[in-house]
Design a protein around this motif. Structure first.
Motif, mmCIF file in Angstrom:
data_model
loop_
_atom_site.group_PDB
_atom_site.id
_atom_site.type_symbol
_atom_site.label_atom_id
_atom_site.label_comp_id
_atom_site.label_asym_id
_atom_site.label_seq_id
_atom_site.Cartn_x
_atom_site.Cartn_y
_atom_site.Cartn_z
ATOM 1 N N GLU B 180 0.518 -3.437 5.107
ATOM 2 C CA GLU B 180 0.215 -4.204 3.885
ATOM 3 C C GLU B 180 1.514 -4.607 3.195
ATOM 4 O O GLU B 180 2.321 -3.750 2.832
ATOM 5 C CB GLU B 180 -0.625 -3.353 2.932
ATOM 6 C CG GLU B 180 -1.993 -3.069 3.494
ATOM 7 C CD GLU B 180 -2.819 -2.169 2.563
ATOM 8 O OE1 GLU B 180 -2.304 -1.785 1.490
ATOM 9 O OE2 GLU B 180 -3.962 -1.863 2.949
ATOM 10 N N PRO B 181 1.695 -5.918 2.986
ATOM 11 C CA PRO B 181 2.927 -6.393 2.345
ATOM 12 C C PRO B 181 3.028 -5.873 0.914
ATOM 13 O O PRO B 181 2.021 -5.838 0.196
ATOM 14 C CB PRO B 181 2.765 -7.925 2.340
ATOM 15 C CG PRO B 181 1.597 -8.225 3.219
ATOM 16 C CD PRO B 181 0.747 -7.008 3.265
ATOM 17 N N GLN B 182 4.219 -5.491 0.509
ATOM 18 C CA GLN B 182 4.466 -4.996 -0.851
ATOM 19 C C GLN B 182 5.307 -6.026 -1.608
ATOM 20 O O GLN B 182 6.008 -6.838 -0.985
ATOM 21 C CB GLN B 182 5.208 -3.663 -0.796
ATOM 22 C CG GLN B 182 4.486 -2.600 0.006
ATOM 23 C CD GLN B 182 3.116 -2.272 -0.565
ATOM 24 O OE1 GLN B 182 2.974 -1.966 -1.749
ATOM 25 N NE2 GLN B 182 2.086 -2.404 0.283
ATOM 26 N N PRO B 183 5.238 -6.002 -2.922
ATOM 27 C CA PRO B 183 5.990 -6.999 -3.719
ATOM 28 C C PRO B 183 7.496 -6.971 -3.430
ATOM 29 O O PRO B 183 8.173 -7.995 -3.513
ATOM 30 C CB PRO B 183 5.716 -6.571 -5.163
ATOM 31 C CG PRO B 183 4.473 -5.756 -5.103
ATOM 32 C CD PRO B 183 4.439 -5.106 -3.760
ATOM 33 N N ASP B 184 8.027 -5.824 -3.043
ATOM 34 C CA ASP B 184 9.482 -5.750 -2.827
ATOM 35 C C ASP B 184 9.911 -6.209 -1.431
ATOM 36 O O ASP B 184 11.054 -6.030 -1.035
ATOM 37 C CB ASP B 184 9.981 -4.319 -3.071
ATOM 38 C CG ASP B 184 9.406 -3.331 -2.056
ATOM 39 O OD1 ASP B 184 8.516 -3.734 -1.256
ATOM 40 O OD2 ASP B 184 9.829 -2.160 -2.052
ATOM 41 N N GLY B 185 8.961 -6.785 -0.663
ATOM 42 C CA GLY B 185 9.328 -7.281 0.664
ATOM 43 C C GLY B 185 9.119 -6.256 1.762
ATOM 44 O O GLY B 185 9.195 -6.590 2.945
ATOM 45 N N THR B 186 8.878 -4.985 1.408
ATOM 46 C CA THR B 186 8.561 -3.983 2.432
ATOM 47 C C THR B 186 7.066 -4.038 2.727
ATOM 48 O O THR B 186 6.327 -4.830 2.136
ATOM 49 C CB THR B 186 8.935 -2.556 1.964
ATOM 50 O OG1 THR B 186 8.093 -2.219 0.852
ATOM 51 C CG2 THR B 186 10.408 -2.497 1.548
ATOM 52 N N TYR B 187 6.648 -3.181 3.648
ATOM 53 C CA TYR B 187 5.221 -3.085 4.013
ATOM 54 C C TYR B 187 4.807 -1.632 3.941
ATOM 55 O O TYR B 187 5.642 -0.727 4.083
ATOM 56 C CB TYR B 187 4.995 -3.603 5.440
ATOM 57 C CG TYR B 187 5.219 -5.095 5.594
ATOM 58 C CD1 TYR B 187 4.139 -5.964 5.728
ATOM 59 C CD2 TYR B 187 6.507 -5.621 5.605
ATOM 60 C CE1 TYR B 187 4.343 -7.337 5.880
ATOM 61 C CE2 TYR B 187 6.724 -6.988 5.746
ATOM 62 C CZ TYR B 187 5.630 -7.843 5.893
ATOM 63 O OH TYR B 187 5.838 -9.192 6.033
ATOM 64 N N LYS B 188 3.511 -1.419 3.710
ATOM 65 C CA LYS B 188 2.989 -0.055 3.863
ATOM 66 C C LYS B 188 2.194 0.004 5.149
ATOM 67 O O LYS B 188 1.264 -0.780 5.359
ATOM 68 C CB LYS B 188 2.141 0.337 2.661
ATOM 69 C CG LYS B 188 3.012 0.615 1.444
ATOM 70 C CD LYS B 188 2.318 1.473 0.417
ATOM 71 C CE LYS B 188 3.317 1.902 -0.653
ATOM 72 N NZ LYS B 188 2.662 2.645 -1.745
ATOM 73 N N VAL B 189 2.583 0.922 6.008
ATOM 74 C CA VAL B 189 2.006 0.995 7.353
ATOM 75 C C VAL B 189 1.013 2.155 7.441
ATOM 76 O O VAL B 189 1.290 3.252 6.941
ATOM 77 C CB VAL B 189 3.132 1.165 8.407
ATOM 78 C CG1 VAL B 189 2.553 1.325 9.808
ATOM 79 C CG2 VAL B 189 4.093 -0.018 8.345
ATOM 80 N N PHE B 190 -0.140 1.859 8.058
ATOM 81 C CA PHE B 190 -1.210 2.850 8.218
ATOM 82 C C PHE B 190 -1.712 2.846 9.664
ATOM 83 O O PHE B 190 -1.867 1.777 10.263
ATOM 84 C CB PHE B 190 -2.401 2.508 7.303
ATOM 85 C CG PHE B 190 -2.046 2.398 5.859
ATOM 86 C CD1 PHE B 190 -2.186 3.505 5.019
ATOM 87 C CD2 PHE B 190 -1.568 1.197 5.331
ATOM 88 C CE1 PHE B 190 -1.855 3.400 3.660
ATOM 89 C CE2 PHE B 190 -1.238 1.098 3.999
ATOM 90 C CZ PHE B 190 -1.370 2.189 3.159
ATOM 91 N N GLY B 191 -1.993 4.005 10.175
ATOM 92 C CA GLY B 191 -2.603 4.050 11.512
ATOM 93 C C GLY B 191 -2.188 5.275 12.309
ATOM 94 O O GLY B 191 -1.388 6.094 11.855
ATOM 95 N N THR B 192 -2.753 5.368 13.505
ATOM 96 C CA THR B 192 -2.461 6.481 14.401
ATOM 97 C C THR B 192 -1.843 5.946 15.692
ATOM 98 O O THR B 192 -2.384 5.041 16.318
ATOM 99 C CB THR B 192 -3.764 7.232 14.785
ATOM 100 O OG1 THR B 192 -4.403 7.656 13.589
ATOM 101 C CG2 THR B 192 -3.468 8.433 15.677
#
Lengths: 596, 596
Positions: B180-192
């Motif tokens: 998921e894209p974040q406002p600061d240009g990073t992403y939040k990653v989820f999964g196995t």
């Protein structure tokens, strides 16, 4: 992973290739017709599927363990073995005189396969007991027979074969264990034996060790080896168990596979000498041991077929369930079970064709064994004996080498999951690796094939087999089907390659032993490949007829497809093997020893 | 069992097949001549023989273990890895801009082989770090490069590749991990993610995970996959380590082999999301991942060669020491070391010929890689690129399949001792089995060979290789020696078989995909067999000349003998493979699915 015995395929072989109707015409085997076969196989399947197979994985995870001279087998093994004994399974192929069931090998072999598919580690105990039984039946005195045979045939006691010593593996001339004659006619046995399968365990009340040793003053080499019975517990006159004998397990091995089967180091005579009883005559031990070995070699071939069958079933189940990627032909629009992918089919067909081909070869050999022992006509007995003897190294060598390839493909079908032990596919590969080694490595089988089975008679038996194969080719030539034509083409090429090699081996063994033995294993692989392919070609002929007659058409179509796959993907290796053997012998031995 | 790096054979290939003198004429590689190669290889050999190899058995007996989210590697691994880093070995093939040594693959590949012969489980950590480095070099932003590359190239931090998920193995279209894209240009990653090699360990202070995931709203299938850097510890602006990121190891696998190499299940984002940084552009993740994979696939091929070499050395040592039976030719009157027996020689020669053949193929591929990246002429670069790309599936697929056969023969040479784990031979077989699976199974390599490398260009590269092989045949034809003639005969037959198959594949992939893919793996095996045999034929030409000139005659004679053995016992399988592929496609797919 459950196991389902391939009863239908076994009965097809028993009926149409081994021709059980003819077997049941032989004296002493009158009750062993197709109906008996079917009844025995069905009962055997139930027992192995329900009782023995579930313990296979457990045996791998929780192997036999050793402590203070005692071996504790995998939890559940002891109870399962009691059921095995209670069911009378140990005596299936043994004489009714000793409370066996006297069934032919044609039926017994299928039961051996099932037990080994279910659980090879477990099956080794009965396998070794069979070998000890055979040796005593052939060479034991009436007294030894009376004391030991009923107990072995019932499975109440188990047997072992003690050949190997640290310095003497394949080379029995190096055996050092010794036996000192005692005034009472017994011997005191001293020495260390290694690699003794079920040499110590907790599943039976007594263990009957058959031990090779030298009597003091015996000639050097293999002509000075005698065979002894050394029971774990001495036997009283009334048949009850007496004192503990001086044979002790000092350790068991940590192995790649068949972990539940304890592989013991046995120490004889550390406390005054183990009491042993001579089997037959002094210095003829090797001869008797070969009787056990020949029986065991065939059985190890069946183990190869058995583990291949189990690996195949495991892989098919996974391939039908695991969903990955779209089929290349666009037949399914989404990711599909991997069995839809051509290469997965190729792997499964390879596994299937090898397994069915080797089973067909082994079942044919079993019928020859029965005829060799039961046929009323002496010439027929002799011919069948020669055929069987030729096939033993092929059944042992080829079926076990193929089992390695099949088990490895089984892992491969599973992809990454195959490498994870919990999946179970890797166990078959680990277990299978012993099969090309014990009871004589593939090279030892090949030496037998070259020396005793080919060079000695100038290749006569080999050529006679080729002549029979030519008859099958003639039958195939009469058929219109593309399948029959394709199989005939490869069978002819393979037979011609085989004839060349038989001629080379028969002609050159004396003059150029290095050249012939450089190709001994490829010769064995060619011979096994050809005979298995030939039996599948015979299967195709039968299956085409039966399919035409409307009998179980899906099964017959599958048999035809499998036979053709074998011809086009396995049997077609034969000409290349011929070239390696006949043209490539020099390059095997060209490298200087220092250069390795 | 000790390991001795085969420096002489490697330098022979580097000098005469890879032609390092030409490589060293290319811009940027001026210092990479034969002398450099020799100096690097000798230093590398010392390090691997003395520091890394002794830990191989220990790693198998005392594997990496998992507890409370932490992985503890085998005792000694951490210290050895520190020495590996201190020696600058991680940066051997990486650009000097990021503190690497900038050596050509022609030299680096030999070092990769040594590390993997010494200890494949250990070598996997550097191998994965190389892959992560390649991906960032190719597609990473300047900022990512600045933060991560020097640390990876030095080995201070290590890298991983995160592709597989429980439902998505070879089929990356099924990847479900999301970013998921974040406002600061990073992403939040989820999964196995599963099967993550060195996904968690204690040998480096940080682990840089390269992770495939879908950005919310991305297209379905492989076109919606992006690549992210997710470090175990976030990195502060000054380069120091910051907070622990939300990626955690939840378990490691219990495997058949490479037990010291921890294979992790990684959980991303269970505590709010793992912070990830996009590599390159969104939805181009697969493309970048292929860069890593291509590099890793070549390296896995080297692993096959490496384990084959180690298995060979182990088997030779045993065969020279173990005394059993008299030689069949009567040359020794007593039991002799088993290396005197023709079948043992056959097994050792098979192991040796496969290993040297695949090494020669891989070294030639390495030189092509170097020319593809460094040659001043664009056309030459392009040709070399095409040649290298064609060879990658062969190096990966063929060298790993052969390593299984070689490792299995290695066990076989040991007889019963081979089955005992303490002997060490079985470990190579268990370790080798992963090689035909990871970084794309042999079938996946074969798909690549069929689709991208053959069908796409109508078989042009394949035919160009065949034309080059014909030139080698012409050189062989000029020689008088029986060796050259024998090799030429088999090389010609194999090339003709290959041309038939290339024609079949190029012509039929669209019209009959099932038929072509039914033979994809046999095609790969034929191609690998041919190219390896071709390189050994080239070796023979060189070795004959050098032997005539008096240069290291024993080595040259051994090279000639090995080349001839390969031709007569391995290369001669090619025509049979041709028949299976071209004539036998239908029988692969004939069986009804229900009949399996």
């Amino acid at each position: 992973m459950s196991y389902t015995a391939p009863i239908k395929d076994m009965l097809f072989d028993i009926e149409h290739l081994a021709d059980i109707a003819k077997v049941a015409q032989m004296p002493g085997l009158e009750e062993a017709g197709l109906e008996t076969a079917q009844a025995v196989l069905e009962e055997c399947a139930r027992f192995n599927q329900d009782v023995i197979a579930p313990l296979n994985v457990e045996g791998d995870r929780n192997p036999s363990s050793f402590k203070d001279g005692q071996v504790t087998t995998t939890p559940g093994f002891k109870e399962a073995f009691a059921q095995y004994v209670a069911g009378g399974w140990q005596g299936l192929q043994h004489p009714t005189d000793f409370a066996g069931q006297g069934l032919p090998k044609t039926i017994g072999a299928a039961c051996v396969e099932m037990l080994n598919s279910a659980n090879m580690s477990f099956a080794l105990c009965p396998l070794l007991t069979d070998g000890a039984t055979e040796a005593l039946l052939t060479a034991g005195s009436d007294e030894l027979k009376a004391v030991y045979l009923e107990k072995l045939v019932s499975g109440q006691w188990t047997g072992t074969m003690n050949l190997t010593e640290p310095q003497a593996g394949s080379d029995l001339a190096l055996v050092r264990s010794r036996a000192e004659p005692q005034p009472d006619g017994t011997y005191k046995v001293f020495g260390t034996k290694i690699f003794i399968t079920y040499g110590e365990h907790d599943m039976a009340e007594n263990i009957v060790h058959l031990v090779l040793a030298r009597v003091s003053g015996a000639p050097e080499g293999v002509k000075g080896i005698s065979l002894f019975v050394v029971p774990k517990f001495l036997v009283n006159k009334d048949g009850s168990l007496g004192a503990r004998n001086d044979v002790h397990c000092v350790s068991i091995e940590h192995k790649l596979g068949i972990k539940a089967s304890p592989t013991a180091v046995l120490q004889y005579g550390d406390h005054g000498g183990a009491i042993g009883y001579l089997v037959g005559e002094e210095n003829r031990g090797l001869e008797y041991m070969f009787i056990m070995m020949n029986s065991a070699r065939y059985a190890v071939g069946m183990q190869g077929i058995a583990i291949a069958e189990r690996a195949y079933q495991h892989a098919v189940a996974y391939a039908k369930e695991r969903v990955q990627s779209r089929p290349v032909d666009g037949s399914v629009k989404a990711s599909a079970p991997i069995i839809h992918h051509p290469d997965v089919k190729r792997m499964l067909m390879t596994m299937r064709a090898y397994t069915e081909g080797c089973r067909a070869m082994a079942m044919t050999a079993a019928a020859a064994y029965d005829a060799a022992h039961h046929h009323p006509d002496a010439d027929t007995r002799k011919q069948n004996e020669a055929f069987y003897e030729f096939l033993v190294p092929l059944v042992k060598g080829y079926s076990t080498e193929m089992s390695l390839e099949v088990a490895s493909l089984g892992v491969q079908v599973h992809g990454g999951m195959g490498f994870i032990e919990e999946t179970g596919a890797a166990q078959y590969l680990r277990d299978a690796k012993i099969l090309t080694i014990y009871e004589g490595t593939t090279a030892i089988q090949a030496n037998d094939l070259v020396g005793r089975k080919t060079a000695r008679d100038g290749g006569q038996v080999g050529k006679a087999i080729a002549a029979q194969i030519e008859k099958t080719e003639a039958e195939l030539a009469k058929r219109d089907s593309a399948d029959a034509k394709a199989v005939a083409k490869r069978l002819t090429a393979a037979r011609q390659a085989f004839i060349d090699v038989v001629g080379f081996v028969a002609g050159q063994t004396k003059a150029s032993p290095n050249a012939v033995f450089a190709g001994s294993v490829p010769y064995l692989m060619l011979g096994g490949n050809l005979v298995a392919g030939w039996q599948l070609a015979r299967s195709l002929l039968v299956a085409e007829d039966l399919a035409k007659a409307g009998t179980d058409v899906p099964f017959m179509k599958a048999k035809i497809a499998t036979a053709r796959f074998y011809a086009e993907h396995i049997l077609n290796k034969a000409p290349g093997l011929r070239d390696s053997i006949v043209d490539g012998a020099d390059s095997v031995t060209a490298l200087a020893l220092e250069a390795f």
